[in-house]
Design an enzyme around this catalytic site. Sequence first.
Site, PDB file in Angstrom:
ATOM      1  N   GLU A 257     -24.924  60.507 126.478  1.00 32.64           N
ATOM      2  CA  GLU A 257     -26.116  61.125 127.056  1.00 32.64           C
ATOM      3  C   GLU A 257     -27.389  60.461 126.505  1.00 32.64           C
ATOM      4  OE1 GLU A 257     -25.664  63.010 129.527  1.00 32.64           O
ATOM      5  OE2 GLU A 257     -27.568  64.057 129.843  1.00 32.64           O
TER       6      GLU A 257
ATOM      7  N   HIS B 137     -30.778  58.111 135.579  1.00 33.46           N
ATOM      8  CA  HIS B 137     -29.893  58.779 134.607  1.00 33.46           C
ATOM      9  C   HIS B 137     -28.473  58.201 134.667  1.00 33.46           C
ATOM     10  CE1 HIS B 137     -28.636  62.313 132.148  1.00 33.46           C
ATOM     11  NE2 HIS B 137     -27.482  62.100 132.760  1.00 33.46           N
ATOM     12  N   GLU B 138     -27.897  58.198 135.849  1.00 28.68           N
ATOM     13  CA  GLU B 138     -26.523  57.686 135.984  1.00 28.68           C
ATOM     14  C   GLU B 138     -26.484  56.187 135.684  1.00 28.68           C
ATOM     15  OE1 GLU B 138     -24.240  59.847 136.009  1.00 28.68           O
ATOM     16  OE2 GLU B 138     -25.526  61.534 136.557  1.00 28.68           O
TER      17      GLU B 138
ATOM     18  N   HIS C 196     -26.012  55.798 132.000  1.00 30.08           N
ATOM     19  CA  HIS C 196     -24.596  56.004 131.632  1.00 30.08           C
ATOM     20  C   HIS C 196     -23.784  54.758 131.983  1.00 30.08           C
ATOM     21  CE1 HIS C 196     -24.431  60.180 130.356  1.00 30.08           C
ATOM     22  NE2 HIS C 196     -24.963  60.640 131.466  1.00 30.08           N
TER      23      HIS C 196
END
Length: 493
Positions: free
Chosen positions: A289, A259-260, A263
């Site tokens: 997101e 997830h990170e 980003h």
Amino acid sequence: MNQYNQYKTMLQKAADINYASAVLQWDQETYMPENGASMRARQLATLAGYAHELSTDKHLGVLLNELIGDVKLDGQQQANIRHSLKDYKQRAKYPAAFVEEMSLAISKAFNSWHEAKTKNDFKLFQPDLEKLVDLKLREADLLGYKEHPYDALLDQYEHGLTVAQIKPLFADVRNQLVDFVKQITPMKVDSSFMHLHYPKNEQWDFGMKLLADMGYDFKAGRQDMSSHPFTTNFNSHDVRVTTRIDENNLHEMIWSTIHEGGHALYEQGLLLENYGLPMGEAVSLGIHESQSRLWENNVGRSLNYWKHYYPIIQKIFTSQLGNVDLNTFYKAMNEVKPSFIRTNADELTYHFHIMIRFEIEVQLMEQKVKVSELPELWNALYKEYLGIDVPSVSQGVLQDVHWSHGSLGYFPTYSIGSFYAAQFFASAKKQIPGLENQLATGNYSELLQWLRTNIHVHGKLYSADELCNRITGESLNFKYFMDYAKEKYLGMK
Ligand code: ZN
């Protein structure tokens, strides 16, 4: 120096200060010793003061108003000026006394929220939340709105997004996803092996490999540990991520890392030449997101992804996973199961958590519900959408920090991000021949290139809606997420 360059210099100076603050904040979350906290808060407040002075400087206002109609500027420069003038005007709408009142109310509310959550007593938080809701209503009036006071709050996180646009999306969630989840649950899988002991060092090394394979540039970033995983950036050549490792829960590290990482790839893909300017910044929270969710869900939770990585992780954790086959692992990674806590939710029921928060926030801004009624309303909505009885306010209405920060209007960007991700990914599959095969062999370079050219390099040049139309030929809608969910979960063996 011409006026445009004067503007650029002023903005980049403000950015220098803001990113210096970001370094201090990153340090605070990762390495700062406990006793450093009080002086660090002071240092951050001083820097915030300087940044505020620069960004509200009267000379900047004069420059922006003169440059706004300047036809000699190119398209990107004009877009920079448009965005900066909007930001400047927004900031000017806040009287200093209001900013101070809000900041005091937030620090009070954050403390009482923390105490209320620990003691499982909503009443300790209630008066401070009432005060914040009151301030948010005043803020909406200060900022102005056409249809709904909540629109003014949404606009701060997702420019242009309105209640009228979100309602049909969540109506689809309610009409389609609620029944679909009932149809596929309970899922028949024994996922207890996810909670065996997975030693920290091995998990860390595996996560570093996942990041490197995605295309995360370690010469322009690094990964560290923190209690709440996050991504921060100081410029596109220094974008940091953090992760969290639970030795008894393999989900934690894997999802937070991917997830990170998603980003971070967005931030690393912004152009350094646009440093400090709107063209060097992400479009919105929802689009940000979309990048993390695309990697986490559409890539990371796919069978193709694990066709490549499962043999690798199985070799690292032989005693834990040696007897588990790929399909069982894949199913366990994707187990759909209604639960109380948003941050632990699977990728489908997650949106019920957001829908509930959205409905509550809208009612608060319409003054149709009182803060004192929130625990009851919360529990009723969890029963209705997730079919579960919330056991306590700590695990219910008090679970998230957002409201204590005064962040009303933030939650919808999480769902919007997933819906954008599904829609973008459907286009990527059409436009990149053999993408599925590439994913199954651990090759992500073409996908990353596609995200770079279609999304990352543009900064704020296009609005979220323009970007979505350029890439997918239509505005955001729920169809792609639902198609993705059906194809995936109905196809699961
Ligand atoms: Zn995120």
